[in-house]
Motif scaffolding. Structure first.
Motif, PDB file in Angstrom:
ATOM      1  N   LEU A  99      63.379  76.184  87.296  1.00 37.80           N
ATOM      2  CA  LEU A  99      63.905  75.398  86.187  1.00 37.80           C
ATOM      3  C   LEU A  99      63.576  75.931  84.719  1.00 37.80           C
ATOM      4  O   LEU A  99      64.486  76.008  83.919  1.00 37.80           O
ATOM      5  CB  LEU A  99      63.113  74.056  86.376  1.00 37.80           C
ATOM      6  CG  LEU A  99      64.016  73.316  87.513  1.00 37.80           C
ATOM      7  CD1 LEU A  99      63.043  71.992  87.708  1.00 37.80           C
ATOM      8  CD2 LEU A  99      65.507  72.807  87.212  1.00 37.80           C
ATOM      9  N   ARG A 100      62.347  76.737  84.659  1.00 34.45           N
ATOM     10  CA  ARG A 100      61.842  77.447  83.516  1.00 34.45           C
ATOM     11  C   ARG A 100      62.918  78.446  83.187  1.00 34.45           C
ATOM     12  O   ARG A 100      63.195  78.912  82.045  1.00 34.45           O
ATOM     13  CB  ARG A 100      60.554  77.674  83.320  1.00 34.45           C
ATOM     14  CG  ARG A 100      59.580  76.505  83.726  1.00 34.45           C
ATOM     15  CD  ARG A 100      58.156  77.047  83.774  1.00 34.45           C
ATOM     16  NE  ARG A 100      57.790  77.391  82.352  1.00 34.45           N
ATOM     17  CZ  ARG A 100      57.120  78.563  82.164  1.00 34.45           C
ATOM     18  NH1 ARG A 100      56.752  79.518  83.315  1.00 34.45           N
ATOM     19  NH2 ARG A 100      56.425  78.838  80.828  1.00 34.45           N
ATOM     20  N   GLU A 101      63.139  79.399  84.391  1.00 34.91           N
ATOM     21  CA  GLU A 101      64.083  80.491  83.991  1.00 34.91           C
ATOM     22  C   GLU A 101      65.537  80.065  83.407  1.00 34.91           C
ATOM     23  O   GLU A 101      66.033  80.637  82.510  1.00 34.91           O
ATOM     24  CB  GLU A 101      64.165  81.407  85.144  1.00 34.91           C
ATOM     25  CG  GLU A 101      62.680  81.971  85.551  1.00 34.91           C
ATOM     26  CD  GLU A 101      63.030  83.495  86.573  1.00 34.91           C
ATOM     27  OE1 GLU A 101      64.274  83.314  87.118  1.00 34.91           O
ATOM     28  OE2 GLU A 101      62.113  84.248  86.570  1.00 34.91           O
ATOM     29  N   ASP A 139      66.266  88.775  74.184  1.00 35.72           N
ATOM     30  CA  ASP A 139      65.875  89.857  75.269  1.00 35.72           C
ATOM     31  C   ASP A 139      65.768  89.584  76.564  1.00 35.72           C
ATOM     32  O   ASP A 139      66.054  90.446  77.498  1.00 35.72           O
ATOM     33  CB  ASP A 139      64.671  90.510  74.735  1.00 35.72           C
ATOM     34  CG  ASP A 139      64.660  91.174  73.435  1.00 35.72           C
ATOM     35  OD1 ASP A 139      65.813  91.936  73.165  1.00 35.72           O
ATOM     36  OD2 ASP A 139      63.761  91.473  72.689  1.00 35.72           O
ATOM     37  N   ALA A 140      65.555  88.320  77.085  1.00 35.36           N
ATOM     38  CA  ALA A 140      65.582  88.048  78.597  1.00 35.36           C
ATOM     39  C   ALA A 140      66.560  87.728  79.009  1.00 35.36           C
ATOM     40  O   ALA A 140      66.891  87.575  80.199  1.00 35.36           O
ATOM     41  CB  ALA A 140      64.425  86.867  78.681  1.00 35.36           C
ATOM     42  N   ALA A 141      67.522  87.387  78.286  1.00 34.86           N
ATOM     43  CA  ALA A 141      68.962  86.908  78.593  1.00 34.86           C
ATOM     44  C   ALA A 141      69.854  87.781  79.397  1.00 34.86           C
ATOM     45  O   ALA A 141      69.857  88.853  78.972  1.00 34.86           O
ATOM     46  CB  ALA A 141      69.673  86.108  77.422  1.00 34.86           C
ATOM     47  N   SER A 142      70.205  87.547  80.561  1.00 39.55           N
ATOM     48  CA  SER A 142      71.227  88.264  81.345  1.00 39.55           C
ATOM     49  C   SER A 142      72.660  88.386  80.637  1.00 39.55           C
ATOM     50  O   SER A 142      72.919  87.666  79.830  1.00 39.55           O
ATOM     51  CB  SER A 142      71.411  87.727  82.819  1.00 39.55           C
ATOM     52  OG  SER A 142      71.949  86.414  82.583  1.00 39.55           O
ATOM     53  N   ALA A 143      73.301  89.718  81.052  1.00 41.84           N
ATOM     54  CA  ALA A 143      74.761  89.692  80.424  1.00 41.84           C
ATOM     55  C   ALA A 143      75.243  88.647  80.714  1.00 41.84           C
ATOM     56  O   ALA A 143      76.446  88.088  80.109  1.00 41.84           O
ATOM     57  CB  ALA A 143      75.223  91.155  81.213  1.00 41.84           C
ATOM     58  N   GLU A 144      75.235  87.951  82.103  1.00 42.45           N
ATOM     59  CA  GLU A 144      75.936  86.742  82.385  1.00 42.45           C
ATOM     60  C   GLU A 144      76.053  85.725  81.528  1.00 42.45           C
ATOM     61  O   GLU A 144      76.878  84.933  81.468  1.00 42.45           O
ATOM     62  CB  GLU A 144      75.614  86.378  83.796  1.00 42.45           C
ATOM     63  CG  GLU A 144      75.999  87.531  84.912  1.00 42.45           C
ATOM     64  CD  GLU A 144      75.078  88.509  85.284  1.00 42.45           C
ATOM     65  OE1 GLU A 144      74.011  88.596  84.474  1.00 42.45           O
ATOM     66  OE2 GLU A 144      75.149  89.384  86.037  1.00 42.45           O
ATOM     67  N   MET A 145      74.754  85.512  81.028  1.00 41.97           N
ATOM     68  CA  MET A 145      74.425  84.412  80.274  1.00 41.97           C
ATOM     69  C   MET A 145      74.994  84.574  78.712  1.00 41.97           C
ATOM     70  O   MET A 145      75.892  83.677  78.137  1.00 41.97           O
ATOM     71  CB  MET A 145      73.056  84.031  80.152  1.00 41.97           C
ATOM     72  CG  MET A 145      72.771  82.882  79.039  1.00 41.97           C
ATOM     73  SD  MET A 145      73.438  81.309  79.666  1.00 41.97           S
ATOM     74  CE  MET A 145      73.916  80.339  78.201  1.00 41.97           C
ATOM     75  N   GLU A 193      66.515  86.626  96.572  1.00 46.40           N
ATOM     76  CA  GLU A 193      65.942  87.968  96.878  1.00 46.40           C
ATOM     77  C   GLU A 193      64.446  87.791  96.427  1.00 46.40           C
ATOM     78  O   GLU A 193      63.670  88.915  96.139  1.00 46.40           O
ATOM     79  CB  GLU A 193      66.667  89.028  96.128  1.00 46.40           C
ATOM     80  CG  GLU A 193      67.985  89.397  96.774  1.00 46.40           C
ATOM     81  CD  GLU A 193      68.864  90.280  95.890  1.00 46.40           C
ATOM     82  OE1 GLU A 193      68.427  90.815  94.892  1.00 46.40           O
ATOM     83  OE2 GLU A 193      70.012  90.193  96.000  1.00 46.40           O
ATOM     84  N   GLY A 194      64.040  86.807  95.659  1.00 43.67           N
ATOM     85  CA  GLY A 194      62.610  86.634  95.309  1.00 43.67           C
ATOM     86  C   GLY A 194      62.394  87.331  93.839  1.00 43.67           C
ATOM     87  O   GLY A 194      61.253  87.612  93.391  1.00 43.67           O
ATOM     88  N   ARG A 195      63.349  87.531  93.262  1.00 49.30           N
ATOM     89  CA  ARG A 195      63.441  88.119  92.013  1.00 49.30           C
ATOM     90  C   ARG A 195      63.601  87.128  90.638  1.00 49.30           C
ATOM     91  O   ARG A 195      64.072  85.966  91.022  1.00 49.30           O
ATOM     92  CB  ARG A 195      64.504  89.244  91.743  1.00 49.30           C
ATOM     93  CG  ARG A 195      64.407  90.433  92.470  1.00 49.30           C
ATOM     94  CD  ARG A 195      65.461  91.431  92.082  1.00 49.30           C
ATOM     95  NE  ARG A 195      66.874  90.961  92.352  1.00 49.30           N
ATOM     96  CZ  ARG A 195      67.890  90.582  91.668  1.00 49.30           C
ATOM     97  NH1 ARG A 195      67.743  90.659  90.274  1.00 49.30           N
ATOM     98  NH2 ARG A 195      69.041  90.156  92.061  1.00 49.30           N
ATOM     99  N   SER A 196      62.961  87.617  89.723  1.00 47.75           N
ATOM    100  CA  SER A 196      63.092  86.707  88.447  1.00 47.75           C
ATOM    101  C   SER A 196      64.591  86.899  88.005  1.00 47.75           C
ATOM    102  O   SER A 196      65.333  88.036  88.179  1.00 47.75           O
ATOM    103  CB  SER A 196      62.375  87.253  87.281  1.00 47.75           C
ATOM    104  OG  SER A 196      62.912  86.723  85.957  1.00 47.75           O
ATOM    105  N   ALA A 197      65.305  86.011  87.247  1.00 47.44           N
ATOM    106  CA  ALA A 197      66.815  85.953  86.959  1.00 47.44           C
ATOM    107  C   ALA A 197      66.727  86.562  85.637  1.00 47.44           C
ATOM    108  O   ALA A 197      67.772  86.666  84.970  1.00 47.44           O
ATOM    109  CB  ALA A 197      67.484  84.614  87.143  1.00 47.44           C
ATOM    110  N   LEU A 198      65.413  86.807  84.990  1.00 45.61           N
ATOM    111  CA  LEU A 198      65.442  86.946  83.480  1.00 45.61           C
ATOM    112  C   LEU A 198      65.271  88.557  83.528  1.00 45.61           C
ATOM    113  O   LEU A 198      64.544  89.459  84.223  1.00 45.61           O
ATOM    114  CB  LEU A 198      64.322  86.426  82.847  1.00 45.61           C
ATOM    115  CG  LEU A 198      64.317  84.839  82.731  1.00 45.61           C
ATOM    116  CD1 LEU A 198      63.091  84.413  82.058  1.00 45.61           C
ATOM    117  CD2 LEU A 198      65.647  84.328  82.214  1.00 45.61           C
ATOM    118  N   ARG A 199      65.632  89.355  82.456  1.00 47.84           N
ATOM    119  CA  ARG A 199      65.377  90.648  82.076  1.00 47.84           C
ATOM    120  C   ARG A 199      63.835  91.161  81.667  1.00 47.84           C
ATOM    121  O   ARG A 199      63.571  92.209  81.913  1.00 47.84           O
ATOM    122  CB  ARG A 199      66.249  91.235  80.886  1.00 47.84           C
ATOM    123  CG  ARG A 199      67.656  91.269  81.294  1.00 47.84           C
ATOM    124  CD  ARG A 199      68.426  91.595  79.929  1.00 47.84           C
ATOM    125  NE  ARG A 199      68.138  92.557  79.415  1.00 47.84           N
ATOM    126  CZ  ARG A 199      68.353  93.950  79.704  1.00 47.84           C
ATOM    127  NH1 ARG A 199      69.340  94.391  80.634  1.00 47.84           N
ATOM    128  NH2 ARG A 199      67.911  94.913  78.847  1.00 47.84           N
TER     129      ARG A 199
END
Lengths: 333, 79
Positions: free
Chosen positions: A134-136, A206-212, A324-330
């Motif tokens: 939820l935080r991500e 900087d953390a935001a994905s290209a999709e966002m 995949e257990g990854r962060s969704a942030l850069r």
């Protein structure tokens, strides 16, 4: 807290050249326009460069002069980036979204899935989302929600009659109906505080994905071009029509994880507000616009299709990262 | 800023959905209590399925078997 963030970190040659131009008044390299034409339309470099150029029309960046907003070279670059993005969207929407009538497209969006088919982000978050997820999600969505409703304000002078009055009624609500503490942007900042996030504007760029970035860039693209006013209306109608049930699931997620009262409040407010906005958007704004300008139906459809496409890409990227257990942030929070 | 007194307040009926009315609105409930909404425009639930009754929360919407055509296009957003 300053209103402006610093320039983000470049993600490739286009954003590198652009940040150089804005920070050090360097000229854009001569091949910038051809690079823009051949860049990945949904990739990090193009989406970040576009986001930076659009931001010059909102709050801007710390250390970047206001005059850059109307710099002809930067506007030329923006047009080249927009053409690449828009061409890709038009091609992909034609493939993925063959609807030919706006009323049918909106009716389809009004049907709720009885069960989650595994692609719904809000169903996932309601059922099993962790506080970390939820935080991500909130950090990513903050790129929009801290300027919630701003991209849509551009369209107001391009509308007339019922469509204009309806659009302003929705925007008035988005902007807190005259109360600064009720601005939806402020309610989202309060949600972020409950989640222990930094509420500074564009803090998570900087953390935001290209999709966002693509989700927000679509709004700015459609809002800033009068020729795309029909698509902007379709974009906003899609968000408002789909928001209320999704917001209920996110409110449930916030309750289940004990995220805090402001985090719950933001989504509860959107359950109720967007049930109203859906009505205004469908009947007054879309209905009013198409009564006045029936030729815009295909543009409204494009706005609906592009929004569905980019929101689906955003949801898929988050769910894939988390599975995949990854962060969704850069960058980690 | 105020509507002229002679102007009637319009109520719009969304078929199968809420009554849409200019706010603020007070709804007198069966149990004698009164709920008030300060919104400029208010959607009043008519299906009685709302979890935020008497205000519409879109619970009246039709449901599909998955995979539905509208399986969450909001990316968990809102506006």
């Amino acid at each position: 807290m300053t209103a402006r963030s610093g320039l983000p970190k470049p993600r490739g040659p286009l954003s590198q050249a652009l940040v150089g131009a804005l920070r050090h008044a360097q000229d854009m390299p001569p091949d910038a326009l051809s690079r823009a034409a051949s860049a990945d339309p949904y990739g990090d470099d193009l989406q970040l460069a576009l986001n930076i150029l659009y931001e010059l029309h909102y709050q801007g960046f710390d250390g970047v002069g206001d005059e850059h907003e109307w710099d002809p070279d930067l506007l030329r670059l923006r047009a080249a980036l927009e053409a690449t993005f828009l061409d890709a969207l038009r091609g992909d929407v034609a493939q993925s979204f063959p609807a030919s009538r706006v009323d049918e497209a909106l009716s389809d969006l009004l049907v709720e899935p009885a069960r989650d088919d595994g692609t719904s982000l809000s169903h996932h978050l309601a059922r099993e989302g962790t506080l970390g997820q939820l935080r991500e999600h909130a950090a990513l969505r903050s790129i929009y929600h801290l300027k919630e409703a701003d991209p849509h304000a551009w369209v107001i002078p391009r509308l007339r009659g019922r469509a204009k009055a309806g659009m302003v009624a929705v925007e008035y609500d988005e902007y807190g109906a005259g109360h600064a503490d009720q601005l939806h942007q402020q309610l989202f900042a309060d949600l972020m505080t409950d989640l222990g996030l930094d509420t500074s504007y564009n803090h998570y760029l900087d953390a935001a994905s290209a999709e966002m970035l693509a989700v927000v860039n679509l709004m700015s693209l459609l809002g800033l071009h009068r020729a795309l006013r029909g698509a902007l209306v379709g974009q906003f109608a899609t968000v408002e029509v789909t928001s209320s049930p999704g917001s209920r699931r996110l409110a449930d997620a916030m309750r289940r994880t004990g995220a805090g009262p402001a985090a719950i409040r933001f989504h509860d407010e959107h359950v109720e507000a967007d049930a109203v906005h859906e009505q205004l958007m469908r009947h007054e704004v879309v209905g009013g616009l198409l009564a006045e300008e029936p030729d815009l139906e295909k543009d409204v459809l494009f706005g609906i299709g592009a929004t569905v496409l980019l929101e689906d890409r955003f949801s898929a990227a988050l769910l894939a990262a988390w599975r995949e257990g990854r962060s969704a942030l850069r960058e980690p929070l | 800023m105020h509507a002229p007194a002679e102007r009637a307040r319009r109520v719009t009926i969304d078929p199968g959905g809420p009554l849409v009315v200019e706010g603020p609105v007070e709804v007198a409930l069966d149990d004698g209590s009164v709920e008030r909404s300060e919104r400029p425009t208010v959607a009043v639930c008519t299906c009685r399925r709302s979890r935020r009754y008497p205000w519409c929360d879109t619970s009246h919407r039709r449901r599909s078997r998955p995979p539905g055509p509208a399986a969450d296009k909001d990316g968990g957003g809102g506006a």
